[in-house]
Design a protein around this motif. Structure first.
Motif, mmCIF file in Angstrom:
data_model
loop_
_atom_site.group_PDB
_atom_site.id
_atom_site.type_symbol
_atom_site.label_atom_id
_atom_site.label_comp_id
_atom_site.label_asym_id
_atom_site.label_seq_id
_atom_site.Cartn_x
_atom_site.Cartn_y
_atom_site.Cartn_z
ATOM 1 N N ARG A 3 -21.976 -5.073 7.494
ATOM 2 C CA ARG A 3 -20.679 -5.070 6.799
ATOM 3 C C ARG A 3 -19.660 -4.298 7.597
ATOM 4 O O ARG A 3 -19.981 -3.346 8.275
ATOM 5 C CB ARG A 3 -20.813 -4.415 5.426
ATOM 6 C CG ARG A 3 -21.500 -5.279 4.433
ATOM 7 C CD ARG A 3 -21.357 -4.649 3.079
ATOM 8 N NE ARG A 3 -21.918 -5.538 2.085
ATOM 9 C CZ ARG A 3 -21.863 -5.325 0.806
ATOM 10 N NH1 ARG A 3 -21.264 -4.251 0.343
ATOM 11 N NH2 ARG A 3 -22.379 -6.159 -0.042
ATOM 12 N N SER A 4 -18.423 -4.712 7.457
ATOM 13 C CA SER A 4 -17.337 -3.971 8.089
ATOM 14 C C SER A 4 -16.227 -3.754 7.070
ATOM 15 O O SER A 4 -16.343 -4.162 5.934
ATOM 16 C CB SER A 4 -16.818 -4.727 9.309
ATOM 17 O OG SER A 4 -16.225 -5.930 8.917
ATOM 18 N N GLY A 5 -15.155 -3.143 7.482
ATOM 19 C CA GLY A 5 -14.090 -2.732 6.580
ATOM 20 C C GLY A 5 -13.235 -3.845 6.011
ATOM 21 O O GLY A 5 -13.552 -5.012 6.103
ATOM 22 N N MET A 6 -12.126 -3.434 5.446
ATOM 23 C CA MET A 6 -11.233 -4.335 4.730
ATOM 24 C C MET A 6 -10.588 -5.373 5.653
ATOM 25 O O MET A 6 -10.089 -5.051 6.710
ATOM 26 C CB MET A 6 -10.135 -3.497 4.076
ATOM 27 C CG MET A 6 -9.245 -4.289 3.174
ATOM 28 S SD MET A 6 -8.006 -3.216 2.445
ATOM 29 C CE MET A 6 -6.532 -4.026 3.004
ATOM 30 N N ASP A 33 -14.565 -7.339 1.314
ATOM 31 C CA ASP A 33 -15.334 -6.737 2.392
ATOM 32 C C ASP A 33 -15.715 -7.888 3.321
ATOM 33 O O ASP A 33 -15.541 -9.052 2.967
ATOM 34 C CB ASP A 33 -16.583 -6.065 1.817
ATOM 35 C CG ASP A 33 -17.152 -4.979 2.720
ATOM 36 O OD1 ASP A 33 -16.663 -4.806 3.848
ATOM 37 O OD2 ASP A 33 -18.101 -4.303 2.282
ATOM 38 N N ALA A 35 -18.923 -9.456 5.801
ATOM 39 C CA ALA A 35 -20.340 -9.345 6.140
ATOM 40 C C ALA A 35 -20.672 -10.320 7.262
ATOM 41 O O ALA A 35 -20.079 -11.398 7.361
ATOM 42 C CB ALA A 35 -21.204 -9.640 4.922
ATOM 43 N N HIS A 52 -21.459 -11.082 -5.330
ATOM 44 C CA HIS A 52 -20.211 -11.399 -4.621
ATOM 45 C C HIS A 52 -20.009 -12.903 -4.547
ATOM 46 O O HIS A 52 -20.974 -13.661 -4.492
ATOM 47 C CB HIS A 52 -20.259 -10.878 -3.174
ATOM 48 C CG HIS A 52 -20.390 -9.411 -3.056
ATOM 49 N ND1 HIS A 52 -21.607 -8.781 -2.989
ATOM 50 C CD2 HIS A 52 -19.458 -8.445 -2.997
ATOM 51 C CE1 HIS A 52 -21.420 -7.478 -2.896
ATOM 52 N NE2 HIS A 52 -20.115 -7.252 -2.895
ATOM 53 N N TYR A 104 -16.230 -13.318 4.002
ATOM 54 C CA TYR A 104 -15.615 -12.344 3.112
ATOM 55 C C TYR A 104 -16.507 -12.227 1.890
ATOM 56 O O TYR A 104 -17.057 -13.227 1.409
ATOM 57 C CB TYR A 104 -14.234 -12.815 2.634
ATOM 58 C CG TYR A 104 -13.159 -12.799 3.673
ATOM 59 C CD1 TYR A 104 -12.712 -11.607 4.235
ATOM 60 C CD2 TYR A 104 -12.545 -13.985 4.075
ATOM 61 C CE1 TYR A 104 -11.697 -11.595 5.187
ATOM 62 C CE2 TYR A 104 -11.532 -13.984 5.019
ATOM 63 C CZ TYR A 104 -11.111 -12.788 5.571
ATOM 64 O OH TYR A 104 -10.110 -12.780 6.502
#
Length: 128
Positions: A3-6, A33, A35, A52, A104
């Protein structure tokens, strides 16, 4: 999965996201988020809970029933899955990355809030 940020480039101009108000678009963007799944990773497993909504940025995903060896659908750029599981609680099929795939992740609670508070947004999912 990694996972990474916004995310900052989410496309709000295509349905159903174009039906959201400015404040709802802001709510969605701030909840997203990102992935990363490798080729052959299981993204969702039949019988699990969906936390999600997945919206594909890059790559492709196959929806299948491993017991019956049936393929139901393929998803690629800008496609989303598994709305059915978000609305019914349980994932019905396996979702497998067919290549390295970036998605996303929209949290279930945020999706349901938008769904219940925006009739036009909900109608998109109720008719597809």
């Amino acid at each position: 999965m990694e996972r990474s940020g916004m995310p900052d480039k989410f496309n709000m101009s295509s349905p159903p996201f174009d039906r959201l108000s400015d404040s709802q678009q802001t709510e969605l963007r701030s909840a997203l988020d990102v992935a990363y799944y490798r080729d052959k990773d299981t993204i969702l497993k039949a019988g699990s809970n969906a936390d999600h909504l997945h919206i594909i940025i890059k790559g492709s995903v196959e929806e299948r029933d491993n017991e019956r060896k049936e393929v139901y659908a393929h998803y690629t750029y800008d496609d989303m899955f598994d709305v059915r599981a978000i609305l019914s609680e349980t994932v019905k099929h396996d979702y497998i990355a067919l290549e390295d795939t970036l998605v996303y992740l929209l949290p279930k609670a945020v999706f349901l809030s938008l769904y219940h508070n925006n009739g036009q947004f909900a109608a998109y999912f109720d008719t597809t």
